[in-house]
Design a protein around this motif. Sequence first.
Motif, PDB file in Angstrom:
ATOM      1  N   GLY A 257      -9.415  -4.210 -14.008  1.00 37.73           N
ATOM      2  CA  GLY A 257     -10.311  -3.058 -14.049  1.00 37.73           C
ATOM      3  C   GLY A 257     -10.018  -2.058 -12.955  1.00 37.73           C
ATOM      4  N   ALA A 258      -9.746  -2.547 -11.745  1.00 33.97           N
ATOM      5  CA  ALA A 258      -9.417  -1.645 -10.636  1.00 33.97           C
ATOM      6  C   ALA A 258      -8.123  -0.898 -10.909  1.00 33.97           C
ATOM      7  CB  ALA A 258      -9.308  -2.448  -9.347  1.00 33.97           C
ATOM      8  N   ALA A 259      -7.161  -1.589 -11.504  1.00 36.17           N
ATOM      9  CA  ALA A 259      -5.886  -0.941 -11.812  1.00 36.17           C
ATOM     10  C   ALA A 259      -6.062   0.184 -12.822  1.00 36.17           C
ATOM     11  CB  ALA A 259      -4.895  -1.975 -12.344  1.00 36.17           C
ATOM     12  N   VAL A 260      -6.873  -0.048 -13.827  1.00 37.21           N
ATOM     13  CA  VAL A 260      -7.121   0.989 -14.829  1.00 37.21           C
ATOM     14  C   VAL A 260      -7.848   2.174 -14.201  1.00 37.21           C
ATOM     15  CG1 VAL A 260      -8.383   1.523 -16.963  1.00 37.21           C
ATOM     16  CG2 VAL A 260      -7.089  -0.609 -16.779  1.00 37.21           C
ATOM     17  N   LEU A 261      -8.849   1.899 -13.371  1.00 39.45           N
ATOM     18  CA  LEU A 261      -9.564   2.982 -12.708  1.00 39.45           C
ATOM     19  C   LEU A 261      -8.620   3.812 -11.839  1.00 39.45           C
ATOM     20  CD1 LEU A 261     -12.806   1.047 -11.727  1.00 39.45           C
ATOM     21  CD2 LEU A 261     -12.753   3.109 -13.126  1.00 39.45           C
TER      22      LEU A 261
ATOM     23  N   LYS B 143       0.817  -1.204   0.000  1.00 40.63           N
ATOM     24  CA  LYS B 143       0.000   0.000   0.000  1.00 40.63           C
ATOM     25  C   LYS B 143       0.850   1.252   0.000  1.00 40.63           C
ATOM     26  CE  LYS B 143      -4.069  -1.962   2.229  1.00 40.63           C
ATOM     27  NZ  LYS B 143      -4.942  -1.896   3.414  1.00 40.63           N
ATOM     28  N   ALA B 144       1.974   1.206   0.717  1.00 37.13           N
ATOM     29  CA  ALA B 144       2.834   2.389   0.756  1.00 37.13           C
ATOM     30  C   ALA B 144       3.339   2.732  -0.629  1.00 37.13           C
ATOM     31  CB  ALA B 144       4.000   2.155   1.706  1.00 37.13           C
ATOM     32  N   ARG B 145       3.708   1.744  -1.392  1.00 38.02           N
ATOM     33  CA  ARG B 145       4.179   2.003  -2.750  1.00 38.02           C
ATOM     34  C   ARG B 145       3.068   2.605  -3.598  1.00 38.02           C
ATOM     35  NH1 ARG B 145       6.333  -2.992  -5.575  1.00 38.02           N
ATOM     36  NH2 ARG B 145       6.900  -1.412  -7.101  1.00 38.02           N
TER      37      ARG B 145
ATOM     38  N   TYR C 289      -6.011  -1.074  -4.855  1.00 37.04           N
ATOM     39  CA  TYR C 289      -5.925   0.108  -5.725  1.00 37.04           C
ATOM     40  C   TYR C 289      -6.693   1.303  -5.177  1.00 37.04           C
ATOM     41  CZ  TYR C 289      -3.533  -2.711  -9.142  1.00 37.04           C
ATOM     42  OH  TYR C 289      -2.593  -3.495  -9.773  1.00 37.04           O
ATOM     43  N   GLU C 290      -7.218   1.172  -3.960  1.00 37.61           N
ATOM     44  CA  GLU C 290      -7.917   2.272  -3.304  1.00 37.61           C
ATOM     45  C   GLU C 290      -9.052   2.832  -4.166  1.00 37.61           C
ATOM     46  OE1 GLU C 290      -4.908   5.052  -2.127  1.00 37.61           O
ATOM     47  OE2 GLU C 290      -4.037   3.688  -0.672  1.00 37.61           O
TER      48      GLU C 290
ATOM     49  N   LYS D  97     -11.320   8.389  -1.348  1.00 35.02           N
ATOM     50  CA  LYS D  97     -12.243   7.768  -0.391  1.00 35.02           C
ATOM     51  C   LYS D  97     -13.691   8.200  -0.618  1.00 35.02           C
ATOM     52  CE  LYS D  97      -8.684   7.496   3.210  1.00 35.02           C
ATOM     53  NZ  LYS D  97      -8.249   7.965   4.555  1.00 35.02           N
ATOM     54  N   ASP D  98     -13.903   9.192  -1.447  1.00 30.94           N
ATOM     55  CA  ASP D  98     -15.244   9.738  -1.689  1.00 30.94           C
ATOM     56  C   ASP D  98     -15.761   9.267  -3.042  1.00 30.94           C
ATOM     57  OD1 ASP D  98     -17.537  11.198  -2.012  1.00 30.94           O
ATOM     58  OD2 ASP D  98     -16.591  13.173  -1.791  1.00 30.94           O
TER      59      ASP D  98
END
Length: 479
Positions: free
Chosen positions: A115-119, A2-4, A46-47, A134-135
């Motif tokens: 898909g998450a990576a692209v987003l 996550k830090a990266r 990917y937050e 986060k929103d």
Amino acid sequence: MKARLRRSAALLAGSLIPLSLLMGQPASAVSADPMTDAFARAATTYEVPRDLLVTLAFAETHLDGHDGEPSASGGYGVMHLVSNPTAHTLERAATLTNQPLSALKTDDAANIVGGAAVLRAYADDLGLDATARKDPAKWYPVVAKYGNAASPDVARLYADTVYDLLAEGVDADTPAGESVTVRPQAVEPDRGAYARARDLNTSAAAAAVDYPSAHWVPAHSSNYAISSRPTSDAIDRIVIHVAQGSYAGTISWFQTGPRPNPTSAHYVVRSSDGDITQMVREKDRAFHAGDYNRRSVGIEHEGFVDNASWFTDTMYRASAALTRNIADRYGIPKDRTHIVGHHQVPGADHTDPGPHWDWTKYMQYVTNGSGGNPHTAESVCGSGYTVIDSAALGTAGTVYLLYNSGNGYNCVATIKRTSLGTPTATSAYLEVQGRTRVTDSGNFAYYAGPVRASAADKCVKWGGKAGSAVYDSPFEHCG
């Protein structure tokens, strides 16, 4: 890990994250809810808001990866990662996750991660920081970009669909029988520049459309041929298609060109609410049905032939009303010789609308009754009610008064005859003498009501409205 991911957009875009690290469990472990787990892991890594990720996937594919087969626009898997001449989210996902294209096409977990990576990469491109990520409201421009739309108007349509579904919630079963859910949540999206785009859910150019209930979004000029039908060629067929894609995706694909295989249809119908967009004038030849292009009007329906969940009753009714309107204007017989599936066109190599399309229901909606409304006053009010009076509301509908001798209740329903399948101002009311009037009023597609009240030994006023016509009775039918 996550830090990266939090350090910078440039680092994220260049990082290769092995799928084994994202899976979070040894290969021997088997999850009872593999897709739910995949969404959770991808969202965390990917937050990306998990519920937004699931809702976007549902809007695209109803969580069906179709065994690695592409959509009509070249999209693969649950997240509809696209590889076509104008969009390359599949290839970008491969770069971001270090996964082979074959895995991204066929493996649900890999596809969701892709898909998450692209987003997330789009979010970084657009400058979303950790707080904004986060929103869910802040992700609107990211979602709009993910749809690979051909215009800002269609990008807004795509993103609005996702956020509308988020407000409604998702409760879907995957092809493997797993249940994936998103609780309903009202999010006021921050549309940014897309706020200036045309809202295709509400706007229509009446001068451009042949069917008054449709929106007008023109196809690319290379995807159809200007003509002068029915003067040049008689129109005697209506061809039913299934798009192998989403509503917004299909509209965008017809707007894209020029390309090696030009494609379009005259109309596109949405699954959830029967919304209709016209993309080619009926006088012109859409490229949709080979040998039948000259003689037919083509109607595309959002969805995939192998997944029956797309074929809603609302879609059937809206499409049937459109088909009936076209048939009436050109004198086309309302039968299965003249209203055909794409697979019935001579020389066609397509299978749509496929085995899940309910032709019996559809043709009943096309042909039912002189006015075409599949509902009656008796079916609206329910078992035991019999019509005892009625009043015509011009040509727009009829308001009915019914009585149930078994329980002493009256019922009023207004049944539309025109603008079927399209929400228009319609109302029905019932007033029992000495009591407050009860009214059902709003924009309804087929009828208003039922309005019921106990009226044994009482006089009643009743009435309703459809179009500009209104009927108000005196107090009558006493006792």
